[in-house]
Design a protein around this motif. Structure first.
Motif, PDB file in Angstrom:
ATOM      1  N   LEU A  33       0.832  -1.197   0.000  1.00 14.93           N
ATOM      2  CA  LEU A  33       0.000   0.000   0.000  1.00 14.93           C
ATOM      3  C   LEU A  33       0.870   1.251   0.000  1.00 14.93           C
ATOM      4  O   LEU A  33       1.795   1.382   0.796  1.00 14.93           O
ATOM      5  N   ARG A  34       0.556   2.174  -0.903  1.00 15.70           N
ATOM      6  CA  ARG A  34       1.287   3.435  -0.994  1.00 15.70           C
ATOM      7  C   ARG A  34       0.316   4.598  -0.914  1.00 15.70           C
ATOM      8  O   ARG A  34      -0.845   4.464  -1.298  1.00 15.70           O
ATOM      9  N   PRO A  35       0.772   5.767  -0.446  1.00 16.37           N
ATOM     10  CA  PRO A  35      -0.119   6.925  -0.318  1.00 16.37           C
ATOM     11  C   PRO A  35      -0.375   7.620  -1.658  1.00 16.37           C
ATOM     12  O   PRO A  35      -0.086   8.805  -1.833  1.00 16.37           O
ATOM     13  N   GLU A  36      -0.904   6.876  -2.607  1.00 17.41           N
ATOM     14  CA  GLU A  36      -1.249   7.453  -3.909  1.00 17.41           C
ATOM     15  C   GLU A  36      -2.622   8.106  -3.822  1.00 17.41           C
ATOM     16  O   GLU A  36      -3.420   7.801  -2.940  1.00 17.41           O
ATOM     17  N   ASP A  37      -2.911   9.005  -4.760  1.00 17.02           N
ATOM     18  CA  ASP A  37      -4.163   9.764  -4.705  1.00 17.02           C
ATOM     19  C   ASP A  37      -5.381   8.850  -4.608  1.00 17.02           C
ATOM     20  O   ASP A  37      -6.301   9.101  -3.832  1.00 17.02           O
ATOM     21  N   ARG A  38      -5.412   7.785  -5.402  1.00 22.07           N
ATOM     22  CA  ARG A  38      -6.560   6.891  -5.413  1.00 22.07           C
ATOM     23  C   ARG A  38      -6.772   6.252  -4.041  1.00 22.07           C
ATOM     24  O   ARG A  38      -7.902   6.128  -3.569  1.00 22.07           O
ATOM     25  N   GLU A  39      -5.676   5.855  -3.398  1.00 19.48           N
ATOM     26  CA  GLU A  39      -5.778   5.205  -2.092  1.00 19.48           C
ATOM     27  C   GLU A  39      -6.167   6.209  -1.006  1.00 19.48           C
ATOM     28  O   GLU A  39      -6.987   5.915  -0.133  1.00 19.48           O
ATOM     29  N   LEU A  40      -5.583   7.394  -1.057  1.00 21.24           N
ATOM     30  CA  LEU A  40      -5.928   8.428  -0.079  1.00 21.24           C
ATOM     31  C   LEU A  40      -7.408   8.778  -0.172  1.00 21.24           C
ATOM     32  O   LEU A  40      -8.099   8.930   0.841  1.00 21.24           O
ATOM     33  N   LEU A  41      -7.897   8.895  -1.413  1.00 24.51           N
ATOM     34  CA  LEU A  41      -9.308   9.230  -1.616  1.00 24.51           C
ATOM     35  C   LEU A  41     -10.217   8.112  -1.104  1.00 24.51           C
ATOM     36  O   LEU A  41     -11.259   8.374  -0.485  1.00 24.51           O
ATOM     37  N   ALA A  42      -9.817   6.857  -1.331  1.00 25.01           N
ATOM     38  CA  ALA A  42     -10.623   5.728  -0.858  1.00 25.01           C
ATOM     39  C   ALA A  42     -10.722   5.741   0.665  1.00 25.01           C
ATOM     40  O   ALA A  42     -11.794   5.529   1.240  1.00 25.01           O
ATOM     41  N   HIS A  43      -9.603   6.004   1.329  1.00 21.91           N
ATOM     42  CA  HIS A  43      -9.589   6.080   2.791  1.00 21.91           C
ATOM     43  C   HIS A  43     -10.521   7.181   3.279  1.00 21.91           C
ATOM     44  O   HIS A  43     -11.365   6.972   4.166  1.00 21.91           O
ATOM     45  N   GLU A  44     -10.390   8.362   2.689  1.00 22.28           N
ATOM     46  CA  GLU A  44     -11.204   9.505   3.104  1.00 22.28           C
ATOM     47  C   GLU A  44     -12.685   9.271   2.822  1.00 22.28           C
ATOM     48  O   GLU A  44     -13.553   9.693   3.599  1.00 22.28           O
ATOM     49  N   GLN A  45     -12.979   8.589   1.709  1.00 22.73           N
ATOM     50  CA  GLN A  45     -14.376   8.356   1.345  1.00 22.73           C
ATOM     51  C   GLN A  45     -15.069   7.425   2.333  1.00 22.73           C
ATOM     52  O   GLN A  45     -16.231   7.640   2.691  1.00 22.73           O
ATOM     53  N   VAL A  46     -14.362   6.404   2.787  1.00 26.13           N
ATOM     54  CA  VAL A  46     -14.943   5.500   3.780  1.00 26.13           C
ATOM     55  C   VAL A  46     -15.313   6.276   5.040  1.00 26.13           C
ATOM     56  O   VAL A  46     -16.414   6.134   5.590  1.00 26.13           O
ATOM     57  N   ILE A  47     -14.397   7.130   5.497  1.00 25.62           N
ATOM     58  CA  ILE A  47     -14.654   7.906   6.709  1.00 25.62           C
ATOM     59  C   ILE A  47     -15.777   8.910   6.488  1.00 25.62           C
ATOM     60  O   ILE A  47     -16.654   9.087   7.341  1.00 25.62           O
ATOM     61  N   ALA A  48     -15.779   9.581   5.333  1.00 26.03           N
ATOM     62  CA  ALA A  48     -16.809  10.582   5.053  1.00 26.03           C
ATOM     63  C   ALA A  48     -18.195   9.951   5.021  1.00 26.03           C
ATOM     64  O   ALA A  48     -19.154  10.494   5.591  1.00 26.03           O
ATOM     65  N   GLU A  49     -18.322   8.798   4.368  1.00 27.43           N
ATOM     66  CA  GLU A  49     -19.628   8.139   4.283  1.00 27.43           C
ATOM     67  C   GLU A  49     -20.090   7.677   5.665  1.00 27.43           C
ATOM     68  O   GLU A  49     -21.263   7.826   6.021  1.00 27.43           O
ATOM     69  N   ALA A  50     -19.168   7.146   6.462  1.00 22.25           N
ATOM     70  CA  ALA A  50     -19.544   6.698   7.798  1.00 22.25           C
ATOM     71  C   ALA A  50     -19.893   7.891   8.697  1.00 22.25           C
ATOM     72  O   ALA A  50     -20.823   7.816   9.503  1.00 22.25           O
ATOM     73  N   SER A  51     -19.170   8.992   8.548  1.00 21.94           N
ATOM     74  CA  SER A  51     -19.402  10.169   9.380  1.00 21.94           C
ATOM     75  C   SER A  51     -20.766  10.796   9.124  1.00 21.94           C
ATOM     76  O   SER A  51     -21.321  11.475   9.996  1.00 21.94           O
ATOM     77  N   ALA A  52     -21.302  10.579   7.925  1.00 19.54           N
ATOM     78  CA  ALA A  52     -22.624  11.129   7.609  1.00 19.54           C
ATOM     79  C   ALA A  52     -23.715  10.505   8.476  1.00 19.54           C
ATOM     80  O   ALA A  52     -24.787  11.079   8.643  1.00 19.54           O
ATOM     81  N   ALA A  53     -23.437   9.329   9.051  1.00 16.58           N
ATOM     82  CA  ALA A  53     -24.431   8.625   9.866  1.00 16.58           C
ATOM     83  C   ALA A  53     -24.168   8.762  11.365  1.00 16.58           C
ATOM     84  O   ALA A  53     -24.898   8.198  12.164  1.00 16.58           O
TER      85      ALA A  53
END
Length: 202
Positions: free
Chosen positions: A49-69
């Motif tokens: 795993l590397r901190p590439e844009d796609r991976e960073l965005l995937a990490h942030e998206q999981v948190i953002a979707e969960a935070s909405a609830a």
């Protein structure tokens, strides 16, 4: 296989939508590990795993979707645990701390500010103007020639007042290039969790 940890929440928090994918290619399925009143959002950790844009965005998206609830304690990108049992073990060990943090951060978001520096008093002036509109603040490392990055914890309902205070700073200190990023999950206000960031690869 190692376990990748996105964040910590209450066990009563709604689970991710079916098919939610996280880091990795193809995206690893996000699942929930429960221990008492707490839960961790995790997936299997991909190799290399590397901190590439796609991976960073995937990490942030999981948190953002969960935070909405509801409130989620977000962990930084690259947080790994040896296995699922290690995650639930730390949830049990630090249950009191995580429960307190969930209560304290409910309904709060983070704004990060940075600005160019012209005089020694600018850092204090910036914080003096903004701290009354925030519940907490943490100061990052001074990066040569800039004011130290500052993260502010702001109640969602006070976000407009905070941003109005930022605009007043821009007006009153026009020589500063004030940049604001947010609202963000409160990364800077969560102490280390059940995993350590993955070591960067050469």
């Amino acid at each position: 296989m190692s376990t990748y940890v996105y964040g910590i929440t209450a066990s009563s928090h709604p689970p991710p939508a079916e098919g939610t994918g996280g880091v990795g290619e193809p995206p690893r399925a996000v699942r929930v590990l429960t221990e008492g009143a707490l839960a961790a959002l995790v997936s299997d950790a991909p190799e290399g795993l590397r901190p590439e844009d796609r991976e960073l965005l995937a990490h942030e998206q999981v948190i953002a979707e969960a935070s909405a609830a509801g409130c989620v304690l977000p962990l930084r990108f690259g947080s790994l645990a040896p296995d699922d049992r290690a995650v639930t073990g730390v949830l049990a060990e630090r249950a009191e701390h995580y429960t307190e943090r969930l209560r304290a951060l409910e309904g709060r978001v983070e704004y990060r500010l940075a600005a160019g520096r012209r005089s020694g008093g600018d850092d204090a002036a910036l914080r003096r103007a903004l701290e009354p509109e925030a519940e907490d603040a943490t100061v990052g490392t001074d990066a040569g020639g800039r004011l130290a990055d500052v993260a502010f914890l702001v109640e969602r309902t006070a976000a407009e007042r905070f941003l109005a205070a930022v605009e007043r700073v821009r007006r009153d200190l026009p020589h500063l290039d004030v940049r604001v990023d947010g609202p963000l999950p409160p990364y800077s206000f969560v102490e280390p969790g059940p995993a350590e960031p993955a070591a960067p690869r050469p």
